[in-house]
Design an enzyme around this catalytic site. Structure first.
Site, PDB file in Angstrom:
ATOM      1  N   SER A  40     -21.149 -16.549  14.367  1.00 32.80           N
ATOM      2  CA  SER A  40     -21.840 -15.399  13.595  1.00 32.80           C
ATOM      3  C   SER A  40     -22.292 -16.003  12.360  1.00 32.80           C
ATOM      4  O   SER A  40     -21.390 -16.811  11.544  1.00 32.80           O
ATOM      5  CB  SER A  40     -21.107 -13.976  13.389  1.00 32.80           C
ATOM      6  OG  SER A  40     -20.893 -13.695  14.638  1.00 32.80           O
TER       7      SER A  40
ATOM      8  N   LYS B 269     -19.593  -2.568  14.080  1.00 34.97           N
ATOM      9  CA  LYS B 269     -18.418  -3.251  13.730  1.00 34.97           C
ATOM     10  C   LYS B 269     -17.882  -2.464  12.367  1.00 34.97           C
ATOM     11  O   LYS B 269     -18.653  -2.100  11.699  1.00 34.97           O
ATOM     12  CB  LYS B 269     -18.748  -4.693  13.364  1.00 34.97           C
ATOM     13  CG  LYS B 269     -18.849  -5.636  14.248  1.00 34.97           C
ATOM     14  CD  LYS B 269     -19.402  -7.141  14.146  1.00 34.97           C
ATOM     15  CE  LYS B 269     -18.213  -7.847  13.397  1.00 34.97           C
ATOM     16  NZ  LYS B 269     -18.743  -9.438  12.941  1.00 34.97           N
TER      17      LYS B 269
ATOM     18  N   ARG C 249     -15.880  -7.900  23.262  1.00 31.31           N
ATOM     19  CA  ARG C 249     -15.552  -7.984  21.875  1.00 31.31           C
ATOM     20  C   ARG C 249     -14.421  -6.713  21.885  1.00 31.31           C
ATOM     21  O   ARG C 249     -14.764  -5.707  21.995  1.00 31.31           O
ATOM     22  CB  ARG C 249     -16.530  -7.673  21.014  1.00 31.31           C
ATOM     23  CG  ARG C 249     -16.197  -7.789  19.581  1.00 31.31           C
ATOM     24  CD  ARG C 249     -17.198  -8.121  18.691  1.00 31.31           C
ATOM     25  NE  ARG C 249     -18.041  -6.652  18.305  1.00 31.31           N
ATOM     26  CZ  ARG C 249     -19.100  -6.802  17.804  1.00 31.31           C
ATOM     27  NH1 ARG C 249     -19.664  -7.828  17.190  1.00 31.31           N
ATOM     28  NH2 ARG C 249     -19.906  -5.791  17.606  1.00 31.31           N
TER      29      ARG C 249
END
Length: 212
Positions: free
Chosen positions: A107, A136, A38
């Site tokens: 998600s 995040k 990610r």
């Protein structure tokens, strides 16, 4: 679909000075069975280079490799799958692009999203963030272990609990019905990455053993 228990996502901000590939290799040595790249800030070229390195490593260790968001990069390196957010391409469109054999994860933050993901053919879902997380920037509010309970009761596809999960609170998540855990900062920011992965796996296996 290959079974999994411990899902680890890259988080380079949590291990400054240590190479990403070195940290993720330690996670695999410790038993992580899915690795996700990610990277929302690097150039596409940089993401591709990282993906190539992780693809080589994950093949060596027999670990499933997922790329977040970048479908083109996932296809370029022959990743095992992609992970989508709620604002990314619809699952059906992503499936048309990647084909029938790649994993598609998404998600989810509410039971309606989880039900919809199952209906649309997701291979697995992320359930979270269970607790507050700094992994995040665009994170939604914590969904708590109650959402984990809902998904465990109502959704039949595999799910992985994620978000703020640490060794000190993972038992709460497992007691809520999770059988698979994703951790980022607790693992990649650890001085002993492999040992932390083993500690998570011990908790997961102990909880799963109680249920069987």
């Amino acid at each position: 679909m290959k079974e999994f228990k411990l899902y680890v996502i890259t988080g380079e901000m949590f291990h400054p000075g240590r190479p990403m590939l070195e940290v993720m290799e330690q996670a695999m040595i410790g038993g992580a069975d899915i690795i996700q790249l990610r990277d929302k800030s690097s150039s596409k070229r940089e993401v591709l280079l990282k993906a190539r390195g992780l693809r080589e490593l994950t093949r060596r260790y027999g670990v499933t490799f997922i790329v977040n968001d970048h479908i083109d990069v996932a296809l370029a390196v022959d990743a095992d799958g992609i992970h989508l957010g709620q604002d990314d391409l619809p699952i059906a469109e992503a499936r048309r692009i990647v084909g029938p054999d790649k994993w598609i994860g998404i998600s989810t933050h509410a039971i309606g999203e989880a039900r919809q993901a199952e209906l649309e053919g997701a291979d697995y879902i992320g359930v979270g963030p269970v607790f507050e997380t700094k992994s995040k920037v665009d994170v939604v509010a914590p969904v708590s272990t109650e959402y984990v309970r809902q998904v465990a009761a109502e959704v039949s596809i595999p799910f992985v609990a994620i978000g703020g999960i640490k060794l000190h609170n993972v038992d709460q998540v497992l007691e809520s019905g999770a059988t698979r855990i994703c951790a980022i900062s607790e693992i990649v920011g650890s001085e002993d990455v492999a040992g932390t992965c083993r500690a998570f796996l011990e908790r997961i296996e102990l909880a799963n053993g109680r249920r069987s």
